[in-house]
Scaffold this motif. Structure first.
Motif, PDB file in Angstrom:
ATOM      1  N   ASN A  23      -2.718  -9.753  67.104  1.00  0.00           N
ATOM      2  CA  ASN A  23      -2.574  -8.507  66.347  1.00  0.00           C
ATOM      3  C   ASN A  23      -2.239  -8.747  64.884  1.00  0.00           C
ATOM      4  O   ASN A  23      -2.334  -7.841  64.075  1.00  0.00           O
ATOM      5  N   LEU A  24      -1.823  -9.970  64.565  1.00  0.00           N
ATOM      6  CA  LEU A  24      -1.470 -10.311  63.189  1.00  0.00           C
ATOM      7  C   LEU A  24      -2.020 -11.703  62.909  1.00  0.00           C
ATOM      8  O   LEU A  24      -1.715 -12.649  63.623  1.00  0.00           O
ATOM      9  N   LYS A  25      -2.835 -11.809  61.898  1.00  0.00           N
ATOM     10  CA  LYS A  25      -3.428 -13.093  61.536  1.00  0.00           C
ATOM     11  C   LYS A  25      -2.446 -13.881  60.664  1.00  0.00           C
ATOM     12  O   LYS A  25      -1.501 -13.318  60.091  1.00  0.00           O
ATOM     13  N   ALA A  26      -2.672 -15.171  60.549  1.00  0.00           N
ATOM     14  CA  ALA A  26      -1.758 -16.045  59.808  1.00  0.00           C
ATOM     15  C   ALA A  26      -1.681 -15.678  58.324  1.00  0.00           C
ATOM     16  O   ALA A  26      -0.603 -15.723  57.731  1.00  0.00           O
ATOM     17  N   GLY A  27      -2.795 -15.297  57.719  1.00  0.00           N
ATOM     18  CA  GLY A  27      -2.800 -14.942  56.293  1.00  0.00           C
ATOM     19  C   GLY A  27      -1.874 -13.777  55.962  1.00  0.00           C
ATOM     20  O   GLY A  27      -0.997 -13.905  55.097  1.00  0.00           O
ATOM     21  N   PRO A  28      -2.048 -12.636  56.637  1.00  0.00           N
ATOM     22  CA  PRO A  28      -1.131 -11.514  56.383  1.00  0.00           C
ATOM     23  C   PRO A  28       0.322 -11.841  56.728  1.00  0.00           C
ATOM     24  O   PRO A  28       1.239 -11.342  56.075  1.00  0.00           O
ATOM     25  N   ALA A  29       0.542 -12.693  57.725  1.00  0.00           N
ATOM     26  CA  ALA A  29       1.910 -13.083  58.074  1.00  0.00           C
ATOM     27  C   ALA A  29       2.551 -13.855  56.919  1.00  0.00           C
ATOM     28  O   ALA A  29       3.712 -13.631  56.581  1.00  0.00           O
ATOM     29  N   VAL A  30       1.784 -14.751  56.307  1.00  0.00           N
ATOM     30  CA  VAL A  30       2.297 -15.520  55.165  1.00  0.00           C
ATOM     31  C   VAL A  30       2.595 -14.586  53.999  1.00  0.00           C
ATOM     32  O   VAL A  30       3.622 -14.712  53.332  1.00  0.00           O
ATOM     33  N   VAL A  31       1.727 -13.625  53.774  1.00  0.00           N
ATOM     34  CA  VAL A  31       1.952 -12.651  52.697  1.00  0.00           C
ATOM     35  C   VAL A  31       3.227 -11.852  52.967  1.00  0.00           C
ATOM     36  O   VAL A  31       4.032 -11.626  52.059  1.00  0.00           O
ATOM     37  N   ALA A  32       3.438 -11.442  54.212  1.00  0.00           N
ATOM     38  CA  ALA A  32       4.644 -10.688  54.567  1.00  0.00           C
ATOM     39  C   ALA A  32       5.904 -11.523  54.347  1.00  0.00           C
ATOM     40  O   ALA A  32       6.916 -11.031  53.837  1.00  0.00           O
ATOM     41  N   VAL A  33       5.847 -12.796  54.724  1.00  0.00           N
ATOM     42  CA  VAL A  33       7.004 -13.686  54.524  1.00  0.00           C
ATOM     43  C   VAL A  33       7.281 -13.872  53.034  1.00  0.00           C
ATOM     44  O   VAL A  33       8.436 -13.800  52.591  1.00  0.00           O
ATOM     45  N   LEU A  34       6.240 -14.107  52.259  1.00  0.00           N
ATOM     46  CA  LEU A  34       6.425 -14.267  50.814  1.00  0.00           C
ATOM     47  C   LEU A  34       6.946 -12.988  50.172  1.00  0.00           C
ATOM     48  O   LEU A  34       7.795 -13.033  49.275  1.00  0.00           O
ATOM     49  N   GLY A  36       8.849 -10.737  51.590  1.00  0.00           N
ATOM     50  CA  GLY A  36      10.272 -10.672  51.931  1.00  0.00           C
ATOM     51  C   GLY A  36      11.102 -11.634  51.109  1.00  0.00           C
ATOM     52  O   GLY A  36      12.210 -11.305  50.665  1.00  0.00           O
ATOM     53  N   PHE A  37      10.572 -12.830  50.884  1.00  0.00           N
ATOM     54  CA  PHE A  37      11.279 -13.829  50.087  1.00  0.00           C
ATOM     55  C   PHE A  37      11.498 -13.334  48.662  1.00  0.00           C
ATOM     56  O   PHE A  37      12.596 -13.413  48.120  1.00  0.00           O
ATOM     57  N   PHE A  38      10.444 -12.824  48.048  1.00  0.00           N
ATOM     58  CA  PHE A  38      10.568 -12.358  46.675  1.00  0.00           C
ATOM     59  C   PHE A  38      11.345 -11.043  46.580  1.00  0.00           C
ATOM     60  O   PHE A  38      12.034 -10.797  45.595  1.00  0.00           O
ATOM     61  N   SER A  41      15.031 -11.718  46.308  1.00  0.00           N
ATOM     62  CA  SER A  41      15.529 -12.196  45.020  1.00  0.00           C
ATOM     63  C   SER A  41      15.375 -11.154  43.906  1.00  0.00           C
ATOM     64  O   SER A  41      15.687 -11.437  42.759  1.00  0.00           O
ATOM     65  N   SER A  42      14.924  -9.953  44.254  1.00  0.00           N
ATOM     66  CA  SER A  42      14.742  -8.912  43.240  1.00  0.00           C
ATOM     67  C   SER A  42      16.005  -8.069  43.110  1.00  0.00           C
ATOM     68  O   SER A  42      16.966  -8.218  43.860  1.00  0.00           O
ATOM     69  N   SER A  43      15.976  -7.152  42.167  1.00  0.00           N
ATOM     70  CA  SER A  43      17.143  -6.297  41.928  1.00  0.00           C
ATOM     71  C   SER A  43      17.325  -5.242  43.016  1.00  0.00           C
ATOM     72  O   SER A  43      18.405  -4.678  43.145  1.00  0.00           O
ATOM     73  N   ILE A  44      16.304  -4.972  43.802  1.00  0.00           N
ATOM     74  CA  ILE A  44      16.400  -3.968  44.852  1.00  0.00           C
ATOM     75  C   ILE A  44      17.013  -4.527  46.145  1.00  0.00           C
ATOM     76  O   ILE A  44      17.316  -3.783  47.069  1.00  0.00           O
ATOM     77  N   ALA A  45      17.222  -5.824  46.198  1.00  0.00           N
ATOM     78  CA  ALA A  45      17.725  -6.472  47.415  1.00  0.00           C
ATOM     79  C   ALA A  45      19.061  -5.870  47.866  1.00  0.00           C
ATOM     80  O   ALA A  45      19.291  -5.677  49.058  1.00  0.00           O
TER      81      ALA A  45
END
Length: 64
Positions: A23-34, A36-38, A41-45
Motif C-alpha cells: 500500500n506504500l512504496k519505498a519512494g513515498p515512504a522515504v519522502v515521508a521520513v524526510l 518528518g525529519f525536516f 527541525s523547523s519552527s513549527i515543531a
C-alpha cells in the motif's frame, strides 16, 4: 519523552506494514521520513509537539 518514543515506534510499525502490504512504496515512504525529519527541525515543531501531547492527554483521560 515516552510518548514521543511510543509514537515513533507505532508510526514505524505502521509504515513497515504498509510497505510490506504494497500500500506504500519505498519512494513515498522515504519522502515521508524526510518530511518528518525536516519538520522536526523547523519552527513549527514545538506547536506540533504541543498538539500531540494535548491529544495524548485527552485520549488517556477518556474513561470507557
Amino acid at each position: 519523552m515516552a510518548i514521543s518514543l511510543s509514537v515513533v515506534v507505532l508510526l514505524a510499525i505502521i509504515m513497515v506494514v504498509l510497505i510490506r502490504g504494497g500500500n506504500l512504496k519505498a519512494g513515498p515512504a522515504v519522502v515521508a521520513v524526510l518530511f518528518g525529519f525536516f519538520l522536526a527541525s523547523s519552527s513549527i515543531a514545538g506547536d506540533v509537539n504541543a498538539f500531540l501531547t494535548s491529544l495524548a492527554q485527552t485520549i488517556s483521560g477518556i474513561k470507557l
